[in-house]
Design an enzyme around this catalytic site. Structure first.
Site, PDB file in Angstrom:
ATOM      1  N   HIS A   1       0.850  -1.193   0.000  1.00  0.00           N
ATOM      2  CA  HIS A   1       0.000   0.000   0.000  1.00  0.00           C
ATOM      3  C   HIS A   1       0.889   1.247   0.000  1.00  0.00           C
ATOM      4  O   HIS A   1       2.110   1.158  -0.076  1.00  0.00           O
ATOM      5  CB  HIS A   1      -0.900   0.004   1.240  1.00  0.00           C
ATOM      6  CG  HIS A   1      -1.932  -1.078   1.239  1.00  0.00           C
ATOM      7  ND1 HIS A   1      -3.211  -0.874   0.801  1.00  0.00           N
ATOM      8  CD2 HIS A   1      -1.869  -2.385   1.619  1.00  0.00           C
ATOM      9  CE1 HIS A   1      -3.907  -2.003   0.906  1.00  0.00           C
ATOM     10  NE2 HIS A   1      -3.110  -2.937   1.405  1.00  0.00           N
TER      11      HIS A   1
ATOM     12  N   GLU B   1       3.658  -0.035   3.657  1.00  0.00           N
ATOM     13  CA  GLU B   1       3.170   1.275   3.222  1.00  0.00           C
ATOM     14  C   GLU B   1       4.362   1.997   2.608  1.00  0.00           C
ATOM     15  O   GLU B   1       5.275   2.411   3.322  1.00  0.00           O
ATOM     16  CB  GLU B   1       2.611   2.070   4.410  1.00  0.00           C
ATOM     17  CG  GLU B   1       1.403   1.443   5.094  1.00  0.00           C
ATOM     18  CD  GLU B   1       0.103   1.706   4.359  1.00  0.00           C
ATOM     19  OE1 GLU B   1       0.127   2.442   3.350  1.00  0.00           O
ATOM     20  OE2 GLU B   1      -0.933   1.171   4.795  1.00  0.00           O
TER      21      GLU B   1
END
Length: 416
Positions: free
Chosen positions: A303, A377
């Protein structure tokens, strides 16, 4: 012909201009205590705000920051509110349209696939077929289902042919606007092809492991970010009783489903769906993993943004049985990532490191028995947020590849 070229360029320029975001700003507010949190709840209840980090106003914690996007017509109202309530803030992005235009290296993106550009789904889909046909000894492609809008969900298997090999499952693009995520997995596949037989570590990994790669998990949403709304996050499913579209796929897995950090309001960005695995996309992934649990030893989901490496749990503050091992592995992995460009990552259990959120795929995979389950992330920390420019694709992918290879070597040495 000249007229056709001009029309094509004009259409491309119009699409990539981000004109719908003219004058929009992204704010970062310092949150010190519960009073600040309550003030932001008040602001969000009276003004349409798109939270970038955290995903929702309900996930804001004391001693943190909140990043959110504000429409041009609401900027004065928001700034007045922040000033009147003495909330300290900075403007991360002054005009989102300009930043979105600046994502691309040139005004009209290159035709055909490029590993250093953001690619449309149609281009990625064709690329999956091409790399498969050109590298049959290393790559195979299969369908694991279809999306709500009927698109085929393709899964690549990367690895030298062999019997009963352990595997690592890796997905990206579940949140549609996080374009750097699909870009990384394309880079990963390219590097595997390019360095197999030449670089000792990649060769060993592909000889002894299979990598299941889901190039884009939320295809419908990804297409929508290219055609209608660059900032779209959710799937594109519809349901009776509401005009609001889409479910947050990372709130839709059967892991503490909708218990915390998720919404039952179909209009919210963190809507958990009408039921766990209600989305065809999450169901397809879950069914595949359930059918291959005996071989899948690690699960990785990619992500952006915030430069973090997270592991279970996010739906609960409890720690996993192998928390110490996951923490040590995350520490070593982000250390390896930083060796190339000095990029610093935070790491830890999801609930305490970033915010509690139920229904995540990493928690679900862990509860299925996949004990090496992580969320990455990627870049950055907010300067560009979801509008990371193409100039950062290469360095982001280079450093992330180091991290994935380090983690994969560890998994290979600690099979179970």
């Amino acid at each position: 012909m000249a007229f056709l070229i001009l029309v094509t360029l004009a259409l491309a320029s119009a699409h990539y201009s981000g004109e719908h975001f003219e004058g929009e700003k992204v704010f970062r507010v310092n949150v010190e205590d519960e009073n600040h949190i309550n003030l932001l709840h008040t602001l969000a209840s009276t003004t349409q705000i798109d939270f970038w980090k955290p995903d929702s106003v309900t996930q804001i914690k004391p001693h943190s920051t909140a990043d959110f996007r504000v429409k041009a017509e609401d900027i004065l109202t928001v700034e007045d509110f922040l000033k009147q309530n003495e909330l300290h803030y900075e403007v991360l992005i002054n005009n989102l349209r300009l930043v979105l235009e600046g994502q691309f290296g040139r005004q009209v993106p290159a035709t055909g696939h490029s590993y250093e550009k953001y690619n449309r789904w149609e281009t990625i889909e064709a690329w999956t077929q091409q790399v498969t046909s050109e590298n049959p000894d290393l790559i195979s492609r299969r369908s694991i289902g279809t999306t709500f809008e009927g698109r085929t969900i393709y899964l690549l298997k990367v690895g030298k042919a062999g019997q009963n090999k352990p595997a690592i499952f890796m997905d990206c693009g579940f949140h549609a606007r996080e374009w750097i995520s699909p870009a990384f997995w394309q880079w990963f596949v390219r590097e595997x092809i390019r360095t197999y037989g030449q670089e000792i570590h990649m060769t060993e990994l592909l000889d002894k492991l299979d990598f299941y790669v889901l190039p884009v998990g939320n295809i419908d949403g990804y297409v929508y970010t290219w055609t209608k709304n660059r900032m779209w996050r959710k799937t594109r499913s519809t349901q009776v009783g509401t005009n609001c579209v889409g479910t947050d796929p990372t709130r839709n897995f059967d892991a503490g489903w909708c218990k915390i950090g998720a919404s039952r309001n179909p209009c919210d960005e963190t809507y958990c769906g009408p039921a766990a695995e209600s989305e065809k996309e999450t169901k397809a992934l879950a069914n595949f993993i359930r059918s291959n649990l005996s071989s899948i030893k690690a699960y990785l989901t990619i992500h952006s943004y915030s430069q973090m490496m997270l592991y279970p749990y996010s739906y609960d503050y409890k720690l996993t049985e192998n928390n110490a091992e996951l923490n040590a592995l995350a520490k070593a992995t982000v250390k390896e990532l930083a060796t190339l460009h000095g990029t610093k990552y935070t790491y830890g259990p999801g609930a305490t490191t970033i915010y509690p959120a139920a229904g995540g795929s990493d928690d679900w995979a862990y509860d299925q028995g996949i004990k090496y389950s992580f969320t990455f992330e990627l870049r950055d920390k907010g300067r560009y947020g979801f509008a990371l420019p193409e100039s950062q694709i290469s360095p982001t992918c280079e450093e992330t590849l180091l991290a994935i290879k380090h983690l994969a070597r560890y998994v290979l040495q600690h099979l179970y």
